[in-house]
Design a protein around this motif. Structure first.
Motif, PDB file in Angstrom:
ATOM      1  N   ILE A 146       0.849  -1.203   0.000  1.00  0.00           N
ATOM      2  CA  ILE A 146       0.000   0.000   0.000  1.00  0.00           C
ATOM      3  C   ILE A 146       0.877   1.242   0.000  1.00  0.00           C
ATOM      4  O   ILE A 146       0.620   2.199  -0.738  1.00  0.00           O
ATOM      5  N   TRP A 147       1.927   1.232   0.812  1.00  0.00           N
ATOM      6  CA  TRP A 147       2.851   2.359   0.868  1.00  0.00           C
ATOM      7  C   TRP A 147       3.509   2.586  -0.497  1.00  0.00           C
ATOM      8  O   TRP A 147       3.580   3.714  -0.993  1.00  0.00           O
ATOM      9  N   ALA A 148       3.977   1.517  -1.135  1.00  0.00           N
ATOM     10  CA  ALA A 148       4.621   1.631  -2.443  1.00  0.00           C
ATOM     11  C   ALA A 148       3.640   2.127  -3.503  1.00  0.00           C
ATOM     12  O   ALA A 148       4.009   2.905  -4.391  1.00  0.00           O
ATOM     13  N   PHE A 149       2.393   1.708  -3.402  1.00  0.00           N
ATOM     14  CA  PHE A 149       1.377   2.152  -4.351  1.00  0.00           C
ATOM     15  C   PHE A 149       1.187   3.660  -4.293  1.00  0.00           C
ATOM     16  O   PHE A 149       1.189   4.346  -5.316  1.00  0.00           O
ATOM     17  N   PHE A 150       1.050   4.193  -3.095  1.00  0.00           N
ATOM     18  CA  PHE A 150       0.836   5.629  -2.957  1.00  0.00           C
ATOM     19  C   PHE A 150       2.108   6.427  -3.242  1.00  0.00           C
ATOM     20  O   PHE A 150       2.041   7.524  -3.795  1.00  0.00           O
ATOM     21  N   VAL A 151       3.264   5.878  -2.907  1.00  0.00           N
ATOM     22  CA  VAL A 151       4.531   6.558  -3.182  1.00  0.00           C
ATOM     23  C   VAL A 151       4.771   6.673  -4.688  1.00  0.00           C
ATOM     24  O   VAL A 151       5.318   7.657  -5.165  1.00  0.00           O
ATOM     25  N   SER A 152       4.349   5.674  -5.433  1.00  0.00           N
ATOM     26  CA  SER A 152       4.577   5.682  -6.878  1.00  0.00           C
ATOM     27  C   SER A 152       3.511   6.448  -7.649  1.00  0.00           C
ATOM     28  O   SER A 152       3.458   6.371  -8.866  1.00  0.00           O
ATOM     29  N   GLY A 153       2.688   7.199  -6.949  1.00  0.00           N
ATOM     30  CA  GLY A 153       1.720   8.057  -7.633  1.00  0.00           C
ATOM     31  C   GLY A 153       0.313   7.510  -7.676  1.00  0.00           C
ATOM     32  O   GLY A 153      -0.553   8.091  -8.332  1.00  0.00           O
ATOM     33  N   GLY A 154       0.059   6.418  -7.004  1.00  0.00           N
ATOM     34  CA  GLY A 154      -1.280   5.844  -7.004  1.00  0.00           C
ATOM     35  C   GLY A 154      -2.222   6.618  -6.097  1.00  0.00           C
ATOM     36  O   GLY A 154      -1.805   7.333  -5.191  1.00  0.00           O
ATOM     37  N   SER A 155      -3.491   6.488  -6.376  1.00  0.00           N
ATOM     38  CA  SER A 155      -4.529   7.103  -5.545  1.00  0.00           C
ATOM     39  C   SER A 155      -5.721   6.153  -5.505  1.00  0.00           C
ATOM     40  O   SER A 155      -5.792   5.196  -6.276  1.00  0.00           O
ATOM     41  N   CYS A 156      -6.642   6.433  -4.632  1.00  0.00           N
ATOM     42  CA  CYS A 156      -7.850   5.596  -4.563  1.00  0.00           C
ATOM     43  C   CYS A 156      -8.616   5.665  -5.876  1.00  0.00           C
ATOM     44  O   CYS A 156      -9.153   4.659  -6.347  1.00  0.00           O
ATOM     45  N   ARG A 157      -8.649   6.829  -6.484  1.00  0.00           N
ATOM     46  CA  ARG A 157      -9.352   7.016  -7.766  1.00  0.00           C
ATOM     47  C   ARG A 157      -8.676   6.202  -8.872  1.00  0.00           C
ATOM     48  O   ARG A 157      -9.348   5.505  -9.637  1.00  0.00           O
ATOM     49  N   SER A 158      -7.332   6.263  -8.943  1.00  0.00           N
ATOM     50  CA  SER A 158      -6.636   5.518  -9.995  1.00  0.00           C
ATOM     51  C   SER A 158      -6.765   4.007  -9.784  1.00  0.00           C
ATOM     52  O   SER A 158      -6.845   3.255 -10.743  1.00  0.00           O
ATOM     53  N   LEU A 159      -6.793   3.573  -8.524  1.00  0.00           N
ATOM     54  CA  LEU A 159      -6.984   2.152  -8.240  1.00  0.00           C
ATOM     55  C   LEU A 159      -8.361   1.692  -8.706  1.00  0.00           C
ATOM     56  O   LEU A 159      -8.502   0.637  -9.324  1.00  0.00           O
ATOM     57  N   LYS A 160      -9.370   2.500  -8.439  1.00  0.00           N
ATOM     58  CA  LYS A 160     -10.727   2.161  -8.866  1.00  0.00           C
ATOM     59  C   LYS A 160     -10.818   2.091 -10.391  1.00  0.00           C
ATOM     60  O   LYS A 160     -11.380   1.145 -10.945  1.00  0.00           O
ATOM     61  N   LEU A 161     -10.221   3.072 -11.085  1.00  0.00           N
ATOM     62  CA  LEU A 161     -10.237   3.064 -12.549  1.00  0.00           C
ATOM     63  C   LEU A 161      -9.489   1.864 -13.117  1.00  0.00           C
ATOM     64  O   LEU A 161      -9.922   1.265 -14.105  1.00  0.00           O
ATOM     65  N   LEU A 193      -8.980  -1.108 -11.586  1.00  0.00           N
ATOM     66  CA  LEU A 193      -9.722  -2.339 -11.316  1.00  0.00           C
ATOM     67  C   LEU A 193     -10.950  -2.484 -12.200  1.00  0.00           C
ATOM     68  O   LEU A 193     -11.373  -3.590 -12.509  1.00  0.00           O
ATOM     69  N   LEU A 194     -11.525  -1.363 -12.618  1.00  0.00           N
ATOM     70  CA  LEU A 194     -12.674  -1.398 -13.518  1.00  0.00           C
ATOM     71  C   LEU A 194     -12.264  -1.377 -14.989  1.00  0.00           C
ATOM     72  O   LEU A 194     -13.115  -1.290 -15.862  1.00  0.00           O
ATOM     73  N   CYS A 195     -10.936  -1.438 -15.236  1.00  0.00           N
ATOM     74  CA  CYS A 195     -10.369  -1.437 -16.598  1.00  0.00           C
ATOM     75  C   CYS A 195     -10.797  -0.199 -17.389  1.00  0.00           C
ATOM     76  O   CYS A 195     -11.068  -0.282 -18.581  1.00  0.00           O
ATOM     77  N   GLN A 196     -10.865   0.940 -16.732  1.00  0.00           N
ATOM     78  CA  GLN A 196     -11.260   2.179 -17.404  1.00  0.00           C
ATOM     79  C   GLN A 196     -10.092   3.124 -17.612  1.00  0.00           C
ATOM     80  O   GLN A 196     -10.250   4.174 -18.214  1.00  0.00           O
ATOM     81  N   ASP A 197      -8.909   2.786 -17.099  1.00  0.00           N
ATOM     82  CA  ASP A 197      -7.756   3.666 -17.193  1.00  0.00           C
ATOM     83  C   ASP A 197      -6.732   3.043 -18.127  1.00  0.00           C
ATOM     84  O   ASP A 197      -6.154   2.015 -17.833  1.00  0.00           O
ATOM     85  N   LYS A 198      -6.497   3.689 -19.271  1.00  0.00           N
ATOM     86  CA  LYS A 198      -5.558   3.162 -20.262  1.00  0.00           C
ATOM     87  C   LYS A 198      -4.107   3.311 -19.808  1.00  0.00           C
ATOM     88  O   LYS A 198      -3.248   2.567 -20.224  1.00  0.00           O
ATOM     89  N   ASP A 199      -3.810   4.299 -18.962  1.00  0.00           N
ATOM     90  CA  ASP A 199      -2.436   4.571 -18.540  1.00  0.00           C
ATOM     91  C   ASP A 199      -2.120   3.983 -17.177  1.00  0.00           C
ATOM     92  O   ASP A 199      -1.203   4.429 -16.501  1.00  0.00           O
ATOM     93  N   SER A 200      -2.849   2.967 -16.755  1.00  0.00           N
ATOM     94  CA  SER A 200      -2.641   2.434 -15.408  1.00  0.00           C
ATOM     95  C   SER A 200      -1.442   1.500 -15.316  1.00  0.00           C
ATOM     96  O   SER A 200      -0.952   1.243 -14.240  1.00  0.00           O
ATOM     97  N   LEU A 201      -0.977   0.973 -16.450  1.00  0.00           N
ATOM     98  CA  LEU A 201       0.160   0.068 -16.403  1.00  0.00           C
ATOM     99  C   LEU A 201       1.449   0.836 -16.211  1.00  0.00           C
ATOM    100  O   LEU A 201       1.609   1.947 -16.691  1.00  0.00           O
ATOM    101  N   LEU A 202       2.387   0.227 -15.527  1.00  0.00           N
ATOM    102  CA  LEU A 202       3.621   0.908 -15.136  1.00  0.00           C
ATOM    103  C   LEU A 202       4.438   1.353 -16.335  1.00  0.00           C
ATOM    104  O   LEU A 202       4.999   2.429 -16.331  1.00  0.00           O
ATOM    105  N   PHE A 203       4.523   0.543 -17.387  1.00  0.00           N
ATOM    106  CA  PHE A 203       5.394   0.905 -18.484  1.00  0.00           C
ATOM    107  C   PHE A 203       4.814   2.029 -19.345  1.00  0.00           C
ATOM    108  O   PHE A 203       5.483   2.550 -20.203  1.00  0.00           O
TER     109      PHE A 203
END
Length: 200
Positions: free
Chosen positions: A168-183, A185-195
């Protein structure tokens, strides 16, 4: 039976790391090669002038996963080879699920190295020295769990609690947010992959 234990434990320990490698790192091998040899910006610009340099987040992720896989291989390879026989685990009072517990502990160590790498790089970049201390202390704690307590089930539970908290700490440190996690998980965010992340 020994081959089933061997392959089952190998896939438990290294399957998630292999999947992360295939889906996030192997898709961009040229970037990773230049990251490893340390000439990412200049090398990528000379080959492809339009290509942006990889971010520090990507470097932290790749380094952490690489160190985790190396650590897992070195710590688990002897145990894995023992699973092929001859001999029986449990004769001298060892738990009968020794190989499975070792596989799950190896998985924890691999994933923790990945998360520690992300948090550690962020701490170095932002000069947050307490972050480095927390990474070091959790590393020592998880390593010491295996010889502090003889109860391997309790060790696994504690290691997985540390894994979840560090993840959880690494997720938020790397720029993650609750909103981006939701997007994601719902496969609505095209830029969610790390690369697909751009460099800072």
């Amino acid at each position: 039976m020994t081959a089933a234990v061997f392959f089952g434990c190998a896939f438990v320990a290294f399957g998630p790391a292999l999947a992360l490698y295939i889906f996030t790192i192997a898709t961009e091998p040229l970037r990773i090669i230049f990251l490893i040899i340390g000439k990412s910006s200049e090398g990528l610009k000379s080959i492809n002038p339009g290509e942006k340099a990889p971010s520090m987040r990507l470097l932290a992720y790749v380094s952490g996963l690489g160190f985790g896989i190396m650590s897992g291989v070195f710590s688990f390879v002897n145990t894995l080879s023992d699973s092929l026989g001859p001999g029986t685990v449990g004769i001298h009072g060892d738990p009968p699920q020794f190989f499975l517990n070792s596989a799950f502990m190896t998985l924890v160590i691999i994933l923790l190295h990945m998360f520690w790498g992300i948090v550690f790089f962020d701490g170095c970049e932002k000069k947050k020295w307490y972050t480095l201390l927390v990474v070091l202390l959790t590393h020592l704690l998880v390593s010491a769990l295996t010889f502090i307590s003889p109860y391997s089930g309790l060790n696994l539970v504690l290691a997985y609690i540390i894994l979840v908290l560090t993840g959880i700490w690494a997720f938020f440190v790397s720029g993650g947010s609750c909103r981006s996690l939701k997007l994601c998980l719902l496969c609505q965010d095209k830029d969610s992959l790390l690369f697909n992340q751009h460099s800072r």
